[in-house]
Design a protein around this motif. Structure first.
Motif, mmCIF file in Angstrom:
data_model
loop_
_atom_site.group_PDB
_atom_site.id
_atom_site.type_symbol
_atom_site.label_atom_id
_atom_site.label_comp_id
_atom_site.label_asym_id
_atom_site.label_seq_id
_atom_site.Cartn_x
_atom_site.Cartn_y
_atom_site.Cartn_z
ATOM 1 N N LEU A 72 0.824 -1.207 0.000
ATOM 2 C CA LEU A 72 0.000 0.000 0.000
ATOM 3 C C LEU A 72 0.862 1.262 0.000
ATOM 4 O O LEU A 72 0.553 2.239 -0.695
ATOM 5 C CB LEU A 72 -0.928 0.008 1.213
ATOM 6 N N ASN A 73 1.951 1.251 0.757
ATOM 7 C CA ASN A 73 2.850 2.411 0.768
ATOM 8 C C ASN A 73 3.524 2.608 -0.585
ATOM 9 O O ASN A 73 3.737 3.739 -1.025
ATOM 10 C CB ASN A 73 3.901 2.241 1.860
ATOM 11 N N ALA A 74 3.871 1.499 -1.247
ATOM 12 C CA ALA A 74 4.483 1.612 -2.567
ATOM 13 C C ALA A 74 3.508 2.202 -3.577
ATOM 14 O O ALA A 74 3.871 3.037 -4.413
ATOM 15 C CB ALA A 74 4.974 0.238 -3.034
ATOM 16 N N ILE A 75 2.237 1.774 -3.511
ATOM 17 C CA ILE A 75 1.232 2.295 -4.437
ATOM 18 C C ILE A 75 0.939 3.761 -4.152
ATOM 19 O O ILE A 75 0.815 4.581 -5.067
ATOM 20 C CB ILE A 75 -0.057 1.460 -4.351
ATOM 21 N N THR A 76 0.835 4.105 -2.870
ATOM 22 C CA THR A 76 0.489 5.485 -2.522
ATOM 23 C C THR A 76 1.579 6.456 -2.949
ATOM 24 O O THR A 76 1.291 7.627 -3.242
ATOM 25 C CB THR A 76 0.217 5.597 -1.012
ATOM 26 N N ASP A 77 2.839 5.987 -3.011
ATOM 27 C CA ASP A 77 3.930 6.860 -3.458
ATOM 28 C C ASP A 77 3.755 7.290 -4.913
ATOM 29 O O ASP A 77 4.299 8.326 -5.321
ATOM 30 C CB ASP A 77 5.275 6.152 -3.290
ATOM 31 N N LEU A 78 3.011 6.510 -5.706
ATOM 32 C CA LEU A 78 2.778 6.879 -7.103
ATOM 33 C C LEU A 78 1.959 8.165 -7.216
ATOM 34 O O LEU A 78 1.963 8.808 -8.268
ATOM 35 C CB LEU A 78 2.052 5.744 -7.831
ATOM 36 N N GLY A 79 1.258 8.519 -6.150
ATOM 37 C CA GLY A 79 0.496 9.766 -6.156
ATOM 38 C C GLY A 79 1.141 10.860 -5.334
ATOM 39 O O GLY A 79 0.547 11.931 -5.166
ATOM 40 N N GLY A 80 2.354 10.601 -4.820
ATOM 41 C CA GLY A 80 3.044 11.595 -4.021
ATOM 42 C C GLY A 80 3.584 12.734 -4.860
ATOM 43 O O GLY A 80 3.788 12.602 -6.070
ATOM 44 N N ARG A 81 3.860 13.840 -4.222
ATOM 45 C CA ARG A 81 4.319 15.025 -4.936
ATOM 46 C C ARG A 81 5.626 14.799 -5.698
ATOM 47 O O ARG A 81 5.753 15.269 -6.827
ATOM 48 C CB ARG A 81 4.445 16.198 -3.959
ATOM 49 N N PRO A 82 6.628 14.082 -5.131
ATOM 50 C CA PRO A 82 7.865 13.870 -5.908
ATOM 51 C C PRO A 82 7.618 13.158 -7.233
ATOM 52 O O PRO A 82 8.170 13.553 -8.269
ATOM 53 C CB PRO A 82 8.739 13.034 -4.961
ATOM 54 N N VAL A 83 6.816 12.095 -7.209
ATOM 55 C CA VAL A 83 6.536 11.352 -8.443
ATOM 56 C C VAL A 83 5.739 12.201 -9.421
ATOM 57 O O VAL A 83 6.031 12.232 -10.631
ATOM 58 C CB VAL A 83 5.794 10.043 -8.127
#
Length: 496
Positions: free
Chosen positions: A72-83
């Motif tokens: 879940l943390n890996a998927i949520t990073d796809l919507g993070g500001r850096p990405v």
């Protein structure tokens, strides 16, 4: 003149017909977001109960399953500001290189709007984040709307509209479905991780859909004003730019003999690993009375005796050029630029395989040799991997040598020598810093050289990343200028 007026009126009529439904959806999304905003602000009891109930129920299901939390943390990073910022920046730079200024402006305006709307609304609503029994993730700031959900829908949606013309028609529905699934999963993870309420995510999706619809509608009006035919959004924003927005439209075949190439790479990997293992075992456990053993003893001791606060800080910063984040950042900037400028997948595949092979060879060799760190003060503290070979040095060397191999033959400008210099200076600087900090022996550096020379040499021989240059058909980045109004009117007439 009557024929010209008919040519203009037909696209206008089609534009009106095609956009009425879209405008209704945009209006509906805007109204839905406004209603959600009001309900959140007044703390409507039924919505409050649903939000807290869903948040707690998902927390109970997820918090005890460690691997699921990692996913879940890996998927949520796809919507993070850096990405999101990386995706938008790479897309804008690539579009500008391909001389697609209107599409670049669309991406910039759409992305900037989302970046402004998110913190502004969070400040106005000032909603606290959920409180669950077993916290999994923590985020600062307010809760409504979800920035990850808003940013992912706007960014991925805008990129989909821009690059959809480059997708073959038979694959477009699958691509749209995949993008929709990614956006949905990002929103779901925000609730599952306990950092947002369900209404935060739904409100963000409604706002994102409304904003993306407004900017897409404005872009279509822009096209109409320039006399361009208006196509349905299922064909993308600018269907005639399909060749220019395609990542590598000038490459017919990636590899001529893929199966043979894969077999050669696998066999070569095994041989390089064998050479690294043999050399590593020798210098680690059987070279005490040799030149290698003396060198490995003298250099770390000499470096440890010359530690100063200034050199410690300098070596720390320099060694950061070889860590995973720096290597990944440079790779993620260089590879899209290669696609934008030279329109070839093979150089990108070369760099990707260089870095993947370096990582696997390093991990396998380090586990097999299991060499202890030098018996001096280790300024970076305990490390999870053994000393031989140096992963920092090998990664830095592989990356910058691979970049120099790609860039040097593709231009005759003076600045190509900068990349050659970086291929020397960067690894040497990282090597000196790692040995100064007591993290590696000199023969660990030699192991990194052996890994780099063998692996890059093998991949260069198999992949031929500069084959297009040697064959004299290197693509250029020049493109035709914007068509005149007469040409556009003629195209519109033919389309109808």
């Amino acid at each position: 003149m009557g024929a010209v007026r008919d040519v203009v009126r037909r696209p206008l009529g089609h534009f009106t017909e095609r956009t009425l439904a879209g405008l209704a959806l945009v209006l509906g999304a805007g109204v839905g977001f406004g209603l959600m905003l009001v309900l959140v602000r007044v703390r409507w009891s039924p919505l409050y109960d649903v939000d807290h109930g869903v948040a707690q129920w998902l927390n109970d299901q997820v918090s005890s399953i460690g691997p699921l939390v990692t996913v879940l943390n890996a998927i949520t990073d796809l919507g993070g500001r850096p990405v999101i910022i990386w995706l938008v920046t790479v897309a804008v730079v690539g579009l500008l290189i391909r001389r697609q200024g209107r599409l670049a402006v669309f991406v910039i305006v759409t992305g900037a709007g989302a970046l402004i709307l998110d913190p502004t609304l969070k400040t106005l609503v000032d909603r606290l984040r959920p409180e669950v029994d077993t916290p999994i993730s923590t985020y600062a700031g307010q809760s409504f709307p979800s920035g990850h959900a808003l940013g992912s829908l706007v960014a991925y949606g805008a990129l989909l509209l821009v690059f959809l013309p480059a997708v073959a028609p038979r694959w477009r529905r699958a691509v749209v479905a995949l993008v929709g699934l990614v956006v949905f999963l990002i929103g779901f993870t925000r609730v599952a991780l306990g950092v947002h309420f369900l209404s935060d995510v739904i409100g963000a999706w409604l706002l994102g859909a409304a904003w993306l619809g407004v900017t897409a509608y404005a872009f279509r009006l822009w096209r109409l004003e320039r006399g361009r035919p208006v196509a349905p959004l299922t064909e993308g924003l600018e269907p005639e730019a399909a060749h220019e927005v395609a990542p590598a439209p000038d490459e017919e075949k990636l590899l001529p003999h893929a199966r043979a190439g894969i077999a050669e790479i696998v066999v070569g990997w095994v041989l390089i690993f064998g050479a690294l293992y043999a050399f590593g075992m020798f210098v680690s456990y059987h070279a005490k009375d040799t030149f290698f053993g003396t060198w490995d003893e003298v250099v770390p001791t000499w470096s440890a005796q010359r530690h100063t606060p200034a050199l410690n800080d300098l070596s720390w910063w320099w060694s950061k050029f070889g860590d995973t984040h720096a290597i990944l950042l440079v790779s993620m900037v260089f590879c899209p630029l290669v696609l934008a400028i030279w329109r070839r997948w093979r150089p990108v595949l070369f760099v990707a395989l260089v870095m993947f092979g370096e990582l696997t060879l390093f991990l396998a060799t380090a586990a097999a040799v299991d060499r202890p760190r030098p018996p001096v003060e280790n300024l970076d503290g305990p490390m999870p991997t053994s000393s031989f070979p140096s992963g920092h040095i090998a990664a830095t060397m592989c990356l910058w040598v691979a970049i120099a191999v790609i860039v040097f033959p593709r231009t005759d400008r003076w600045w190509r020598w900068i990349f050659v210099a970086l291929a020397v200076v960067m690894p040497v600087g990282v090597a000196i810093s790692r040995m100064y900090r007591g993290m590696h022996h000199p023969t660990d550096f030699m192991g990194a050289i052996l890994l780099t020379a063998g692996w890059i040499g093998l991949l260069y021989w198999v992949l031929r990343p500069n084959e297009d240059v040697h064959q004299g058909n290197q693509p250029t980045i020049e493109s035709e200028e914007v068509d005149t109004l007469d040409d556009e009117l003629a195209k519109a007439g033919r389309a109808d």
